[in-house]
Enzyme design. Structure first.
Site, PDB file in Angstrom:
ATOM      1  N   ASP A  67      42.156  37.187  53.977  1.00 58.01           N
ATOM      2  CA  ASP A  67      42.481  35.906  53.343  1.00 58.01           C
ATOM      3  C   ASP A  67      43.839  35.930  52.655  1.00 58.01           C
ATOM      4  O   ASP A  67      44.323  34.895  52.194  1.00 58.01           O
ATOM      5  CB  ASP A  67      41.382  35.500  52.347  1.00 58.01           C
ATOM      6  CG  ASP A  67      41.048  36.572  51.328  1.00 58.01           C
ATOM      7  OD1 ASP A  67      41.048  37.760  51.684  1.00 58.01           O
ATOM      8  OD2 ASP A  67      40.765  36.226  50.161  1.00 58.01           O
ATOM      9  N   ASP A 204      43.749  39.602  43.859  1.00 55.62           N
ATOM     10  CA  ASP A 204      42.467  40.284  43.762  1.00 55.62           C
ATOM     11  C   ASP A 204      42.523  41.565  42.918  1.00 55.62           C
ATOM     12  O   ASP A 204      43.142  42.564  43.298  1.00 55.62           O
ATOM     13  CB  ASP A 204      41.976  40.627  45.157  1.00 55.62           C
ATOM     14  CG  ASP A 204      41.753  39.383  46.006  1.00 55.62           C
ATOM     15  OD1 ASP A 204      42.254  38.317  45.621  1.00 55.62           O
ATOM     16  OD2 ASP A 204      41.096  39.486  47.049  1.00 55.62           O
ATOM     17  N   HIS A 262      42.206  30.897  43.996  1.00 58.96           N
ATOM     18  CA  HIS A 262      41.403  31.882  44.736  1.00 58.96           C
ATOM     19  C   HIS A 262      39.930  31.759  44.356  1.00 58.96           C
ATOM     20  O   HIS A 262      39.321  32.664  43.817  1.00 58.96           O
ATOM     21  CB  HIS A 262      41.934  33.296  44.451  1.00 58.96           C
ATOM     22  CG  HIS A 262      41.399  34.346  45.396  1.00 58.96           C
ATOM     23  ND1 HIS A 262      40.226  35.032  45.153  1.00 58.96           N
ATOM     24  CD2 HIS A 262      41.887  34.846  46.546  1.00 58.96           C
ATOM     25  CE1 HIS A 262      40.022  35.916  46.119  1.00 58.96           C
ATOM     26  NE2 HIS A 262      41.018  35.813  46.985  1.00 58.96           N
TER      27      HIS A 262
END
Length: 301
Positions: A67, A204, A262
């Site tokens: 992603d 992330d 996100h």
């Protein structure tokens, strides 16, 4: 006229939804464009947002989960198809070199552009253009991941009343700026520090030192908030942040404009991310990102 703004191309996490594309973010910084984490579908989102391949000068990939990187193949081929006339530099974790190579050469095409590969393997400055430095810091995720931080050098703001008091005007102002002193008057006597702007991109990660180092004193922080606070244990398990955690980072680091993005497909109410960020004590400018949104950099202090 210089433009400094974030163009949001996609805001979904692992799975895109009907309303959210995979990740993709373009930072317009004066005459340059820095594309962060081009996920699947980025090339089409660029078209919808009015972003051309010619707008890209750098591509920054935090890590090689799909992603955040599956759009590389299409973006790189589009850069070559459109024969972008300037060099383009790609930054990404060195540990993922094999993934970058596979994506760059996923299919046959004609290379027409000088694409410079500049992989990242440690914290620190990775580029210095004179107009800004680009820095990285290691994050905490199941695969190696780096966040990015853009820092504009401090400048000086001339103070008209002090110039007038010293009788400095016209071409002498420029001479003083160039030489640092004129007729016993120093630049510091007639000006003040103009703090350079700071932008950080944090994807992330769990909470870690790198998050705080990147966010420190930023005018704009773009940061993942994959989960809501009720799922904080799930976030830690998978190497992610919650909305409340991201907001507390912004509070602790003195961030002026917080951009949350996100988002997990499990959530359908974006207002809850804003509520939790406010409950965590963040009182500055707050944006819960959505696809194709444009977010201007805050005005200088």
């Amino acid at each position: 006229m210089s433009v400094r703004e974030l163009v949001v191309l996609g805001t979904a996490s692992q799975v895109p939804t009907r309303h959210r594309n995979h990740n993709g973010y373009l930072l317009r910084w004066d005459g340059e464009g820095i594309l962060f984490d081009p996920g699947e579908g980025t090339q089409r989102q660029m078209l919808r947002a009015g972003v051309a391949a010619h707008d890209l000068n750098r591509i920054c990939v935090t890590h090689f989960h799909g992603d955040h990187s599956l759009g590389l193949a299409g973006v790189i081929q589009r850069i070559n198809l459109d024969k972008v006339p300037h060099p383009v530099t790609a930054h990404y974790p060195l540990s993922g070199q094999r993934f970058f190579d596979r994506l760059r050469y996923a299919t046959a095409y004609r290379e027409t552009v000088d694409l410079t590969q500049a992989p990242v393997s440690a914290d620190g400055v990775i580029a210095d253009t004179g107009g800004y430095t680009l820095e990285t810091a290691r994050l905490s995720h199941p695969v190696e991941s780096y966040g990015y931080r853009l820092v504009e050098p401090d400048g000086r703001r001339m103070l008209p009343e002090r110039l007038a008091a010293h009788g400095i005007k016209g071409p002498d102002v420029g001479r003083l700026q160039r030489e640092g002193a004129l007729g016993g008057v120093s630049l510091a006597d007639v000006s003040e520090v103009r703090r350079g702007q700071r932008f950080a991109f944090v994807m992330d990660t769990r909470l870690c030192d790198g998050v705080y180092a990147l966010a420190d004193g930023c005018d704009m922080l773009v940061i993942e908030s994959t989960f809501l606070d009720d799922d904080v244990e799930l976030a830690a398990e998978h190497g992610h942040l919650t909305a409340g955690q991201a907001a507390r980072v912004a509070v602790d680091c003195g961030v002026r404009h917080l951009v949350l993005t996100h988002f997990s497909q499990r959530y359908t109410e974006p207002d809850e991310f804003e509520r939790q960020a406010r409950d965590a004590g963040f009182g500055g400018e707050l944006t819960v990102a959505h696809d194709l949104l444009r977010v201007p950099m805050p005005k200088r202090r």
